[in-house]
Scaffold this active site. Structure first.
Site, PDB file in Angstrom:
ATOM      1  N   ASP A   1      19.429  33.024  65.824  1.00 48.03           N
ATOM      2  CA  ASP A   1      20.190  34.102  65.082  1.00 48.03           C
ATOM      3  C   ASP A   1      19.102  35.311  64.627  1.00 48.03           C
ATOM      4  OD1 ASP A   1      21.622  31.662  65.168  1.00 48.03           O
ATOM      5  OD2 ASP A   1      22.128  31.897  63.056  1.00 48.03           O
TER       6      ASP A   1
ATOM      7  N   GLU B   1      15.143  21.038  59.060  1.00 46.80           N
ATOM      8  CA  GLU B   1      15.867  21.985  60.081  1.00 46.80           C
ATOM      9  C   GLU B   1      14.714  22.642  61.148  1.00 46.80           C
ATOM     10  OE1 GLU B   1      18.075  25.111  58.304  1.00 46.80           O
ATOM     11  OE2 GLU B   1      19.118  25.756  60.222  1.00 46.80           O
TER      12      GLU B   1
END
Ligand code: 2M8
Length: 446
Positions: free
Chosen positions: A173, A406
């Site tokens: 992103d 993550e």
């Protein structure tokens, strides 16, 4: 191989049980959320990786993960980046902002890197279900429609390369590679309330300036009525992401083999034609001076030359099979060695020498386990086992020391972002189950 009575075995069993428990606790009934508070829905490429993770201990549940994701497929074939199966308040933007809340199930209006066909091919190769092909037939039919959508709606000029309109669609992103093209996107003028920074520290997430533009694009797609041509012509952000194109190339080849196996000859031929066109076209993204492929801003023809993890997916996509490929592969190995030596743990998603590098901020430098695994798979398949081993070992070392986060700092190894993360647990399960894809690329691309 560990002896069954070796003291290592109970520790390994315990680890495996821990990673399985994470998938189970993130299970919301046929789909797993990536991390319960940060991402409370089903994400596209997360689901593909998680399906492979599930298959290490529950094949039926693995296929459910795939089927749940494909339940969100649009009539035009697009498989969305998020399927909002059940409402949840802890995430922004939800289905209403996307303008897709009237769909059943609600979804976003963009897609994500198409790793799914490759994962499905791998899962079929490892299936223990004698009736697997009956279950696969509708899955493969949907995958074909998704791949057609990429080649039709995202390459309307038949260049062989697909475009993407949102950094969220690339999956990486806030990569520094998108900084320049994002400047052409106006910041949204409307008020909105982020949720991510209420769950994890803001220093690990994209800046507000990026979110202002992410939101502008979400509104722009909705205001275009999701019309493919209007968006292609008008989107201020329209890039050819090398990573996404490499992933699609590989997936086209794998899907063609699945089609062959299921007797879908016409579809297999169609996919091979797409594959051949894309393989020729992706050559234009190679940069001799850098010794790697780069992405492209199609709005102004500028190359996006930041040194990110993306380039190392070239082996996974089997891009060096043509004349001159050996020299290119050697050049890329030099880049990989340099990137690996520049941090304590590989693979940093951005090279520390890049001015946009930030070891803690998400896709600007952190190590991502699933990227390490995809790159390692490609390296192994292309006969480069030493680098592949390094990536696999680093990944397990990070997860073991910090827990299944993550992403991870490439310098300190600190676990960052969301905790108890599904695809991190899946990758750990896959790595602990043993390496190798069980898929031969030569057959795929013949
Ligand atoms: C991240 O992306 C979402 C938007 O799709 C977000 O930040 O809100 C990315 O890391 C993406 O690649 C990933 O699929 C998703 C869920 O893990 O989170």
């Amino acid at each position: 191989m560990t002896h069954p009575e070796s003291p290592v075995q109970p520790a390994r069993d315990q680890e495996i049980a821990q990673f399985r428990a994470i998938l189970r606790s993130n299970d919301r009934g046929g789909y797993a959320v990536p991390s319960s508070r940060l991402y409370p829905f089903q994400w596209n490429w997360d689901a593909a990786i998680n399906a492979v993770g599930w298959q290490t201990f529950d094949e039926d549940r693995a296929w459910q993960e795939v089927e749940s994701l494909l339940a969100g497929q649009w009539d035009n074939g697009m498989v969305p980046s998020i399927v909002f199966h059940k409402p949840a308040q802890s995430y922004f933007p939800g289905p209403q902002e996307w303008g897709c809340d009237d769909r059943q199930p609600p979804t976003t209006s963009i897609s994500q890197p198409p790793v799914l066909a490759t994962m499905v091919r791998r899962m079929r190769a490892r299936s223990v279900d004698p009736a697997v092909d009956a279950r696969l037939a509708p899955i493969v039919a949907r995958l074909v429609r998704w791949h057609r959508w990429w080649h039709r709606d995202r390459d309307p000029l038949h260049t062989g390369l697909v475009v993407t309109y949102h950094p969220w669609e690339t999956g990486s992103d806030n990569s520094p590679a998108w900084d320049e093209p994002l400047k052409a996107v106006p910041p949204t003028a409307r008020a909105y309330q982020r949720r991510d920074t209420g769950v994890v520290d803001g220093s690990m997430r994209p800046h507000k300036a990026e979110y202002d533009r992410f939101v502008y694009l979400v509104d722009f797609f909705r205001d275009c009525g999701f019309d493919a041509r209007k968006i292609y012509d008008g989107s201020p952000f329209r890039i050819v992401d090398f990573a996404l194109n490499a992933i699609l190339l590989r997936a086209d080849a794998d899907l063609a083999v699945l089609c062959d196996d299921l007797g879908m000859r016409d579809e297999a031929g169609e996919l091979r034609a797409c594959h051949a066109r894309s393989l020729a076209a992706i050559d234009s993204l190679w940069c001799d001076a850098l010794g790697r492929h780069v992405s492209l801003d199609t709005r102004n023809g500028r190359r996006l030359e930041q040194h990110t993890h993306a380039a190392y997916l070239a082996w996974y996509a089997n891009l060096f099979q043509r004349a001159g490929g050996t020299a290119r592969s050697a050049a890329l190995q030099g880049g990989l060695e340099d990137l690996l030596q520049s941090t304590r743990f590989g693979l940093a998603s951005t090279h520390p020498r890049d001015p946009g590098f930030d070891p803690r901020r998400y896709w600007r430098g952190s190590v991502w386990p699933h990227i390490n695994w995809l790159v390692a798979e490609g390296l192994s398949e292309q006969g480069l086992p030493v680098a592949a081993r390094r990536l696999r070992d680093d990944t397990l070392a990070l997860v073991r020391a910090a827990g299944p986060f993550e992403y991870f700092s490439p310098d300190s190894g600190e676990g960052l972002g969301g905790p108890d993360f599904s695809w991190t647990a899946s990758i750990a399960l896959i790595l602990l189950a043993g390496s190798g894809s069980g898929v031969s690329q030569g057959a795929a691309c013949a």
